[in-house]
Scaffold this motif. Structure first.
Motif, PDB file in Angstrom:
ATOM      1  N   GLU A 119       0.830  -1.202   0.000  1.00  0.00           N
ATOM      2  CA  GLU A 119       0.000   0.000   0.000  1.00  0.00           C
ATOM      3  C   GLU A 119       0.869   1.258   0.000  1.00  0.00           C
ATOM      4  N   HIS A 132       2.459   1.978  -3.161  1.00  0.00           N
ATOM      5  CA  HIS A 132       1.525   2.537  -4.127  1.00  0.00           C
ATOM      6  C   HIS A 132       1.215   3.998  -3.847  1.00  0.00           C
ATOM      7  N   SER A 133       1.028   4.322  -2.532  1.00  0.00           N
ATOM      8  CA  SER A 133       0.671   5.706  -2.263  1.00  0.00           C
ATOM      9  C   SER A 133       1.836   6.646  -2.571  1.00  0.00           C
ATOM     10  N   CYS A 164       1.979   7.273  -6.313  1.00  0.00           N
ATOM     11  CA  CYS A 164       0.804   7.668  -7.083  1.00  0.00           C
ATOM     12  C   CYS A 164       1.037   8.937  -7.901  1.00  0.00           C
ATOM     13  N   ARG A 214      -5.062  -0.227 -12.228  1.00  0.00           N
ATOM     14  CA  ARG A 214      -5.111  -1.342 -11.281  1.00  0.00           C
ATOM     15  C   ARG A 214      -6.514  -1.919 -11.192  1.00  0.00           C
ATOM     16  N   ARG A 215      -7.507  -1.007 -11.201  1.00  0.00           N
ATOM     17  CA  ARG A 215      -8.904  -1.486 -11.135  1.00  0.00           C
ATOM     18  C   ARG A 215      -9.232  -2.313 -12.369  1.00  0.00           C
ATOM     19  N   SER A 236      -1.665   3.339 -12.478  1.00  0.00           N
ATOM     20  CA  SER A 236      -2.577   4.272 -11.813  1.00  0.00           C
ATOM     21  C   SER A 236      -3.691   3.463 -11.143  1.00  0.00           C
ATOM     22  N   ALA A 237      -4.463   4.134 -10.308  1.00  0.00           N
ATOM     23  CA  ALA A 237      -5.563   3.450  -9.616  1.00  0.00           C
ATOM     24  C   ALA A 237      -6.533   2.868 -10.645  1.00  0.00           C
ATOM     25  N   GLN A 238      -6.730   3.624 -11.712  1.00  0.00           N
ATOM     26  CA  GLN A 238      -7.681   3.162 -12.741  1.00  0.00           C
ATOM     27  C   GLN A 238      -7.147   1.902 -13.456  1.00  0.00           C
TER      28      GLN A 238
END
Ligand code: PEP
Ligand code: MG
Length: 604
Positions: free
Chosen positions: A4, A7-8, A11, A252-253, A248-250
């Motif tokens: 985590e 990742h943060s 970002c 990863r989703r 990116s978060a997107q």
């Protein structure tokens, strides 16, 4: 937690995509581990005389930590390890005790007064360069062991992620220049791991081993190491051949979603694994698995394979000092025969040479190993080693349904010479009253163009053909199968390839023998319509790819595939052939295709 944080902190960093070659399916999100510390530039620092002892102490600690790593992996794998794999670990442990290597490190440290990482990597490079020039193959091949272990020692000195136990919840994406069989062996029981390599292609043996162990992999990511940092967050997409750094978060989703979709697909396919691979219009294809190590047997049986279409026995010989004995091979082969019964298991006699060199022959270094003393050529040269293997195969044949085949046959004389030795061995066994299956089928691989051209003559003297497309395409189109730079030229739908394949299939059928394909093409969903349309009777591929190939066959009509091949035989353009073949695949089983459809510009 650690993941985590990574990742943060990352970002704000830009997402970077690297396109390579999809070598083994699967998606892994994790942290980068730059494996080959030897390939990196070593930090350089002048040290004072009073620091020599400290540097030496650091070095000893790194040696000790490496020893513990190796012993721990060996211990944890021991129940599953075969004797050749144990020998590999022992060879690596021996490097840590190499007095000459250690003395040179100490001398250079005194002399140059540089930090130990730099000194050690200099010594290792020199050592390996000297060994590479030696006459003896045994000494030359120690280079692989030394580089492997030295990389681990350097990782400890540099304090890299790879030197720490993977105790965090993060998965590891191991990035290296090349992947050695020992790397693959070390991590094959780890489920949270993926490989990314700078070199290699879909048919290189590194890629084949990744698939065999079910490790997602992307190969041919040219000169990527210099652009990556240890511990960077990344996603490896083994379906599309992508390595994504700082996703990116997107991103990863969307990968989580894709992973779930693939998982559902795999679960659905598992439910139909016992159903035959029969086309919509009733053509039954035998679907078998390729095997590199006997440890794959469970996965193979689980995949619903109808036996083994290719057992690459040369992996019994690599990474060891002496060839496996008759008894050792007999035991492995008898187990395979028993466990695959009533299905057929095809044992390929060792295909040593090319990119699968071994320690246990004194062969000189060759300028062109793929065109050199490889496969049956080596077997005919080392007749005793060949006879030992033939005895083991024959003796194990009574336990099930074994067949055998020869690799790299280039013409009828070679086939007859190999068969004469087989005949000799059978006579010996009869005299010794050792039982074997008198009717065991003997086939050959078609992977040398000259053999393909005289397939009609060869078909009269064997029970089956298995087409080795990896080599056949390499030799026919003059494209090194492992070279990522020219992999775009490695082209299964080149009109010359299609015509030659058709010639082989027709020759087999005219002689009333069956013909299969055991090269990687058999597992490539994009080309299933081509292989069916050519009329092959069997496809053999990595167990991990089998369920999708089965579903693809079940979705196709043989009649459409035949029409396709008829058209391909007359097309002058490889690009057109590719477009037509992929269009049929997309139309009939588009949902299975994860390989991105790319317009390939093939040379005519
Ligand atoms: C081939 O050449 O297609 C084959 C199956 O053999 P290998 O990959 O082991 O050379
Ligand atoms: Mg081959």
């Amino acid at each position: 937690m650690k993941q985590e944080l990574a990742h943060s902190s990352a970002c704000w960093k830009k997402e970077r995509h690297y396109q390579g070659i999809a070598a083994s399916p699967g998606i892994v999100e994790g942290l980068l581990v730059l494996h080959s510390a030897l390939e990196q530039r070593m930090p350089l620092r002048q040290i004072q005389t009073n620091e020599i002892a400290t540097e030496m102490e650091r070095f000893k600690k790194a040696l000790q930590a490496t020893r513990e790593d190796l012993l721990e992996v060996k211990r944890s794998l021991l129940p599953a390890l075969k004797s050749d794999e144990i020998t590999l670990f022992d060879a690596h442990l021996l490097v840590l005790e190499d007095a000459a290597l250690m003395k040179e490190v100490f001398d250079l440290l005194q002399e140059e007064r540089l930090n130990i990482e730099h000194v050690f990597s200099t010594v290792v490079q020199r050592f390996c360069e000297n060994l590479s020039k030696k006459e003896s193959l045994y000494l030359r091949e120690r280079v692989v062991d030394i580089k492997d272990v030295s990389g681990r020692i350097l990782n400890h000195l540099l304090g890299s992620v790879s030197s720490r136990k993977n105790s965090s919840s993060a998965s590891m994406i191991i990035v290296s220049t090349t992947l050695t069989p020992s790397d693959a062996l070390m991590v094959r029981h780890e489920r949270k791991v993926a490989f990314a390599t700078e070199t290699g292609s879909q048919t290189s043996h590194a890629a084949i081993l990744s698939r065999a162990f079910g490790i997602p992999a992307v190969v041919g990511l040219r000169r990527i190491m210099a652009e990556l940092k240890e511990g960077e967050p990344a996603i490896l997409d083994g379906y599309h051949g992508l390595l994504i750094i700082n996703p990116s978060a997107q991103t990863r989703r969307s990968y989580k979603k894709m992973q779930l979709e693939q998982q559902h697909l795999d679960d659905d396919l598992k439910k139909i694994r016992q159903l035959p691979a029969t086309t919509q219009d009733g053509c039954r294809i035998t679907l078998s698995a390729n095997m590199e190590l006997p440890q794959e047997l469970d996965d193979i049986l689980e995949s619903g394979a109808e036996g083994i279409g290719l057992y690459r026995t040369e992996f019994l010989y690599v990474n060891r000092r002496t060839p496996p004995t008759e008894e050792e091979q007999y035991e492995v082969l008898a187990t395979i025969a028993k466990r695959t019964y009533p299905h057929n298991a095809i044992i390929r006699t060792f295909d040593i040479g090319g990119d699968k060199p071994i320690y246990c022959s004194s062969l000189n270094k060759e300028a062109n190993p793929f065109l050199g003393c490889r496969g049956i050529r080596l077997a005919l040269l080392y007749k005793d080693m060949f006879k030992t293997q033939l005895r083991a195969i024959l003796r194990a044949s009574i336990f099930g349904n074994l067949s055998m085949m020869y690799p790299m046959i280039s013409g009828i004389e070679e086939l007859r010479e190999a068969n004469a030795i087989l005949h000799e061995v059978k006579e010996e066994l009869r005299k010794e009253h050792l039982p074997f299956e008198e009717e065991m089928e003997v086939g050959m691989m078609i992977e040398v163009p000259s053999a393909a051209m005289v397939a009609d003559l060869l078909a009269r003297e064997v029970s089956f053909f298995s087409i080795g497309t990896n080599d056949l395409i390499q030799y026919l189109t003059s494209v090194d199968r492992g070279n990522e730079v020219i992999s775009y030229l490695y082209n299964p739908v080149h009109p010359g390839v299609v015509r030659l394949l058709k010639r082989v299939v027709d020759a087999a059928h005219a002689a009333k023998i069956w013909v299969g394909v055991c090269g990687e093409l058999a597992g490539d969903l994009l080309f299933t319509p081509l292989l069916l349309g050519l009329g092959v009777d069997e496809l053999s591929t990595s167990a991990i790819l089998l369920p999708r190939i089965r579903k693809a066959i079940q979705s196709l009509h043989l009649s459409s595939c035949k029409e396709l091949v008829e058209e391909m035989l007359h097309n002058e353009s490889a690009t057109k052939n590719y477009t037509r073949c992929v269009a049929l695949a997309q139309q009939e089983y588009g949902a299975l295709l994860t390989t991105r459809y790319q317009e390939k510009k093939y040379a005519l």
